[in-house]
Motif scaffolding. Structure first.
Motif, PDB file in Angstrom:
ATOM      1  N   ARG A  17       0.828  -1.214   0.000  1.00  0.00           N
ATOM      2  CA  ARG A  17       0.000   0.000   0.000  1.00  0.00           C
ATOM      3  C   ARG A  17       0.857   1.257   0.000  1.00  0.00           C
ATOM      4  NH1 ARG A  17      -2.657  -2.909   4.070  1.00  0.00           N
ATOM      5  NH2 ARG A  17      -2.114  -1.332   5.631  1.00  0.00           N
ATOM      6  N   ASN A  18       1.929   1.264   0.779  1.00  0.00           N
ATOM      7  CA  ASN A  18       2.826   2.420   0.801  1.00  0.00           C
ATOM      8  C   ASN A  18       3.517   2.609  -0.540  1.00  0.00           C
ATOM      9  OD1 ASN A  18       2.270   3.168   3.430  1.00  0.00           O
ATOM     10  ND2 ASN A  18       3.868   1.855   4.274  1.00  0.00           N
ATOM     11  N   ARG A  19       3.910   1.517  -1.193  1.00  0.00           N
ATOM     12  CA  ARG A  19       4.537   1.608  -2.518  1.00  0.00           C
ATOM     13  C   ARG A  19       3.566   2.202  -3.524  1.00  0.00           C
ATOM     14  NH1 ARG A  19       5.338  -3.653  -4.227  1.00  0.00           N
ATOM     15  NH2 ARG A  19       6.901  -3.861  -2.597  1.00  0.00           N
ATOM     16  N   VAL A  20       2.311   1.784  -3.471  1.00  0.00           N
ATOM     17  CA  VAL A  20       1.290   2.316  -4.375  1.00  0.00           C
ATOM     18  C   VAL A  20       1.115   3.812  -4.138  1.00  0.00           C
ATOM     19  CG1 VAL A  20      -1.189   2.291  -4.896  1.00  0.00           C
ATOM     20  CG2 VAL A  20       0.086   0.141  -4.733  1.00  0.00           C
ATOM     21  N   ARG A  21       1.052   4.235  -2.875  1.00  0.00           N
ATOM     22  CA  ARG A  21       0.915   5.663  -2.577  1.00  0.00           C
ATOM     23  C   ARG A  21       2.116   6.456  -3.082  1.00  0.00           C
ATOM     24  NH1 ARG A  21      -1.834   3.902   2.222  1.00  0.00           N
ATOM     25  NH2 ARG A  21       0.115   3.766   3.377  1.00  0.00           N
ATOM     26  N   ARG A  22       3.323   5.928  -2.927  1.00  0.00           N
ATOM     27  CA  ARG A  22       4.521   6.612  -3.435  1.00  0.00           C
ATOM     28  C   ARG A  22       4.470   6.743  -4.952  1.00  0.00           C
ATOM     29  NH1 ARG A  22       7.235   3.297   0.340  1.00  0.00           N
ATOM     30  NH2 ARG A  22       7.898   1.940  -1.356  1.00  0.00           N
ATOM     31  N   ARG A  23       4.058   5.668  -5.630  1.00  0.00           N
ATOM     32  CA  ARG A  23       3.974   5.704  -7.096  1.00  0.00           C
ATOM     33  C   ARG A  23       2.933   6.726  -7.567  1.00  0.00           C
ATOM     34  NH1 ARG A  23       2.827   0.143  -9.395  1.00  0.00           N
ATOM     35  NH2 ARG A  23       3.404   1.153 -11.325  1.00  0.00           N
ATOM     36  N   LEU A  24       1.796   6.776  -6.890  1.00  0.00           N
ATOM     37  CA  LEU A  24       0.763   7.748  -7.254  1.00  0.00           C
ATOM     38  C   LEU A  24       1.231   9.178  -7.005  1.00  0.00           C
ATOM     39  CD1 LEU A  24      -2.440   5.965  -5.937  1.00  0.00           C
ATOM     40  CD2 LEU A  24      -1.930   6.548  -8.313  1.00  0.00           C
ATOM     41  N   ARG A  25       1.888   9.422  -5.868  1.00  0.00           N
ATOM     42  CA  ARG A  25       2.389  10.767  -5.584  1.00  0.00           C
ATOM     43  C   ARG A  25       3.416  11.212  -6.617  1.00  0.00           C
ATOM     44  NH1 ARG A  25       2.175   9.288   0.053  1.00  0.00           N
ATOM     45  NH2 ARG A  25       4.361   8.677  -0.069  1.00  0.00           N
ATOM     46  N   GLU A  26       4.283  10.291  -7.042  1.00  0.00           N
ATOM     47  CA  GLU A  26       5.277  10.636  -8.063  1.00  0.00           C
ATOM     48  C   GLU A  26       4.604  10.961  -9.392  1.00  0.00           C
ATOM     49  OE1 GLU A  26       8.719  11.422 -10.157  1.00  0.00           O
ATOM     50  OE2 GLU A  26       8.287  11.420  -8.017  1.00  0.00           O
ATOM     51  N   ALA A  27       3.613  10.183  -9.778  1.00  0.00           N
ATOM     52  CA  ALA A  27       2.897  10.456 -11.029  1.00  0.00           C
ATOM     53  C   ALA A  27       2.189  11.809 -10.950  1.00  0.00           C
ATOM     54  CB  ALA A  27       1.893   9.347 -11.309  1.00  0.00           C
ATOM     55  N   LEU A  28       1.615  12.141  -9.809  1.00  0.00           N
ATOM     56  CA  LEU A  28       0.944  13.425  -9.644  1.00  0.00           C
ATOM     57  C   LEU A  28       1.946  14.573  -9.633  1.00  0.00           C
ATOM     58  CD1 LEU A  28      -1.684  12.424  -6.959  1.00  0.00           C
ATOM     59  CD2 LEU A  28      -2.148  13.043  -9.340  1.00  0.00           C
ATOM     60  N   ARG A  29       3.114  14.358  -9.054  1.00  0.00           N
ATOM     61  CA  ARG A  29       4.138  15.395  -8.998  1.00  0.00           C
ATOM     62  C   ARG A  29       4.570  15.808 -10.403  1.00  0.00           C
ATOM     63  NH1 ARG A  29       9.304  16.109  -9.558  1.00  0.00           N
ATOM     64  NH2 ARG A  29       9.692  13.936 -10.058  1.00  0.00           N
ATOM     65  N   VAL A  30       4.707  14.832 -11.292  1.00  0.00           N
ATOM     66  CA  VAL A  30       5.120  15.110 -12.666  1.00  0.00           C
ATOM     67  C   VAL A  30       4.049  15.929 -13.392  1.00  0.00           C
ATOM     68  CG1 VAL A  30       5.620  14.012 -14.885  1.00  0.00           C
ATOM     69  CG2 VAL A  30       6.595  13.085 -12.791  1.00  0.00           C
ATOM     70  N   MET A  31       2.777  15.669 -13.109  1.00  0.00           N
ATOM     71  CA  MET A  31       1.681  16.363 -13.790  1.00  0.00           C
ATOM     72  C   MET A  31       1.283  17.669 -13.116  1.00  0.00           C
ATOM     73  SD  MET A  31      -0.999  13.448 -14.896  1.00  0.00           S
ATOM     74  CE  MET A  31      -0.785  12.217 -13.625  1.00  0.00           C
TER      75      MET A  31
END
Length: 76
Positions: A17-31
């Motif tokens: 779950r933490n890995r998924v949250r990190r991946r989502l935050r990174e994708a949002l940071r780029v956009m």
């Protein structure tokens, strides 16, 4: 624009779950530069996200945010 991330136990253990949250935050940071101001967005992660590669995750997230009007650009 504010984002909330929901990762339920159906995704897996705390590490997953933490890995998924990190991946989502990174994708949002780029956009982030293309976000329209004033939105409150809740992203609910589904189990398919665990095995999805980064490019597919970013594309799906971008497509969803464009459809919702959160990201500027073409709608559709």
């Amino acid at each position: 624009t504010r984002f909330g991330l929901s990762t339920g136990r159906r995704l897996g253990g705390a590490v997953v779950r933490n890995r998924v949250r990190r991946r989502l935050r990174e994708a949002l940071r780029v956009m982030a530069p293309s976000f329209q101001p004033g939105w409150d967005v809740l992203i609910i992660a589904r189990p398919a996200i665990v095995d999805t590669d980064h490019d597919a995750l970013v594309e799906a997230l971008h497509r969803t945010l464009v459809r919702g009007g959160v990201v500027e650009g073409a709608t559709g």
